[in-house]
Structures are given as structure tokens and as C-alpha cells.
Write a protein that holds these residues in place. Structure first.
Motif, PDB file in Angstrom:
ATOM      1  N   ALA A  29       0.738  -1.263   0.116  1.00 14.70           N
ATOM      2  CA  ALA A  29       0.140  -0.040  -0.027  1.00 14.70           C
ATOM      3  C   ALA A  29       0.864   1.207  -0.065  1.00 14.70           C
ATOM      4  N   THR A  34      -0.555   1.667  -5.996  1.00 14.90           N
ATOM      5  CA  THR A  34      -1.581   0.562  -5.391  1.00 14.90           C
ATOM      6  C   THR A  34      -3.016   1.382  -5.488  1.00 14.90           C
ATOM      7  N   LYS A  35      -3.107   2.535  -4.589  1.00 11.28           N
ATOM      8  CA  LYS A  35      -4.497   2.869  -4.713  1.00 11.28           C
ATOM      9  C   LYS A  35      -5.228   3.167  -5.900  1.00 11.28           C
TER      10      LYS A  35
END
Length: 74
Positions: A29, A34-35
Motif C-alpha cells: 500500500a 496501488t491505491k
């Protein structure tokens, strides 16, 4: 005729995507990609669940793939 010194975009995209996915797997994360990729996967899954022909796993993969592409080639 193409220039032999010019890099091919398809191969560069695959190499860039592979490196980005490996970095995302390593950092989790904390990685900046990633987000957006997870959000794109979630939106794709919901859209796939609502559409009559597309299933949610296909929507999930398409959403994640689209967001990864947008991170690599803005």
C-alpha cells in the motif's frame, strides 16, 4: 519503415507494467500506484456486476488494467 533506434512502444509498455507490478507487490500500500489500481479494480467489478453481459471478475481485471495503463501512460 520504422527507425531501428526508436524503441517499440508495445515492448516498453510490457516491461514498464512488469516493473510497476513488481514494485507494487514489494511495497504494498505504500506504493503510489496501488491505491488508484485498487480503486479502478473496484469500480470495474461494480460495473461488471451491473452490466448484463460482463461478469464482475472481468470488470475487476479490466478496471485494474485500465488504471495501471493510465499510471504508466498518462
Amino acid at each position: 519503415m520504422s527507425d531501428p533506434n526508436e524503441p517499440r512502444r508495445g515492448e516498453d509498455l510490457i516491461a514498464d507494467a512488469t516493473a510497476e507490478i513488481k514494485a507494487m507487490a514489494k511495497e504494498g500500500a505504500a506504493h503510489p500506484s496501488t491505491k488508484p489500481v485498487v480503486v479502478g479494480a473496484a469500480i470495474g467489478a461494480v460495473a461488471g456486476g451491473l452490466l448484463p453481459v460482463v461478469t464482475w471478475p472481468l470488470g475487476l481485471i479490466a478496471g485494474a488494467g485500465f488504471m495501471l495503463y493510465k499510471r504508466l501512460r498518462p
